[in-house]
Scaffold this motif. Sequence first.
Motif, short mmCIF file in Angstrom:
data_model
loop_
_atom_site.label_atom_id
_atom_site.label_comp_id
_atom_site.label_asym_id
_atom_site.label_seq_id
_atom_site.Cartn_x
_atom_site.Cartn_y
_atom_site.Cartn_z
N ASN A 151 -4.29 6.44 6.50
CA ASN A 151 -3.94 5.41 6.16
C ASN A 151 -4.79 4.10 6.40
O ASN A 151 -5.53 4.14 7.01
N THR A 152 -4.56 3.06 5.55
CA THR A 152 -5.31 1.98 5.71
C THR A 152 -4.11 0.61 6.07
O THR A 152 -3.35 0.62 6.13
N SER A 153 -5.32 -0.20 6.92
CA SER A 153 -4.67 -1.49 7.53
C SER A 153 -4.56 -2.57 6.20
O SER A 153 -5.52 -2.73 5.51
N LYS A 154 -3.31 -3.11 6.35
CA LYS A 154 -3.30 -4.06 5.33
C LYS A 154 -3.90 -5.55 5.79
O LYS A 154 -4.14 -6.41 5.18
N PRO A 157 -8.87 -4.56 5.84
CA PRO A 157 -9.21 -3.39 4.81
C PRO A 157 -10.44 -2.73 5.19
O PRO A 157 -10.94 -1.72 4.72
N PRO A 197 2.59 -4.42 9.07
CA PRO A 197 2.10 -4.98 7.92
C PRO A 197 1.42 -6.52 8.39
O PRO A 197 0.88 -7.13 7.64
N PRO A 317 8.48 -2.92 1.40
CA PRO A 317 7.67 -3.75 2.19
C PRO A 317 8.43 -5.12 2.25
O PRO A 317 8.04 -5.83 3.29
#
Length: 351
Positions: A151-154, A157, A197, A317
């Motif tokens: 997973n990626t961090s919002k 990046p 988030p 979201p």
Amino acid sequence: MPVDNIQKAKSKGLLQTQRQNSAGMITSRYDSDTEGQLPAPFRSKLHHLFGQIEKEFETLYTENLHLQDKVETLQERLDAYMAVDKSISEPLETVDGATKAKRSASHISQKIKKSYIASTSRLVSSFRQAAPAYTVVKSFHGHKDGVWEVNTSKLNPQIIGTASADHSARIWNVETGLCLLQYLGHAGSVNAIRFNPVKDRVVTTSGEGTAHIWSPQVSISSMDALRAQSSEDDLDMSDQCETNEENPDQPTTLRTPLRELIGHHSVVIAADWLNFGGQAITASWDRTAILFDAETGANLTVLKGHDQELTDVRAHPSQDLVVTSSKDTTFRLWDFRDPNMPVTVFQGHNQ
């Protein structure tokens, strides 16, 4: 019947006989049952692979026969054309007519050669590995077992997180490919990792039946940056993180979570953030999903209704909506905007 036609008929009959014999030899080679010392699963797998190879050869063999027939037809036409052209061009005795006939014959000959080369090269090219339609930009190495999720961090990046069956989760630098942090707080396989988030937080789930919330922000060079990024109500990070002073390139190790989410009775397979990161929701093989307060770790709501193990959970979201999926072939939409929390069940899949 002319002698030439009789000879051609005989040759064609002999060729067909040879083709039939060849096809019989190919079929009989793999149809016979050979008893060996291999275990039954391996023998079954080998039979399956040989069957696939046999089908490929049969297809190519059939195509080759058709192409050979076309080659013979074209060759006969070429011979007839050359014979007629020769009978016409000889009385005329013109240079232009002879040149035209030679060019036409050469053109047909080249066409035959290209068709034959294409048919024979297919057999070789079909067993060559096709060139990949992608390019590997960077590989990330460090886990010792299967990686279940990436997973990626919002918020940042430049970092990604991975969850692995080796009981660890890792934070990576996208640009350098280096592991910045390894989380070793779980006692079982880490099944999922999701970034908050709005905060520097991560939730991971494990086969031990719990979910952990921890901070992914670390500094390889100094622990002061880590303390500055942690809020006042967080635990003392100096007791949680371990740095390798002898080898600074080794990732920082974190062993203690900020929050431990407890309430499931089986494997926790997935988690997500709800209410703008203020709540965490988990999905488990105990057929339930649980909504937790992310700050206190308190159990807020237990979602029941699925008949089999849950496989995933996702939160909207910006709206208080959650979707859970299950092995019972359904997925459910839970609406937390309504105090009665209506649930919509979606059916249609058969597995």
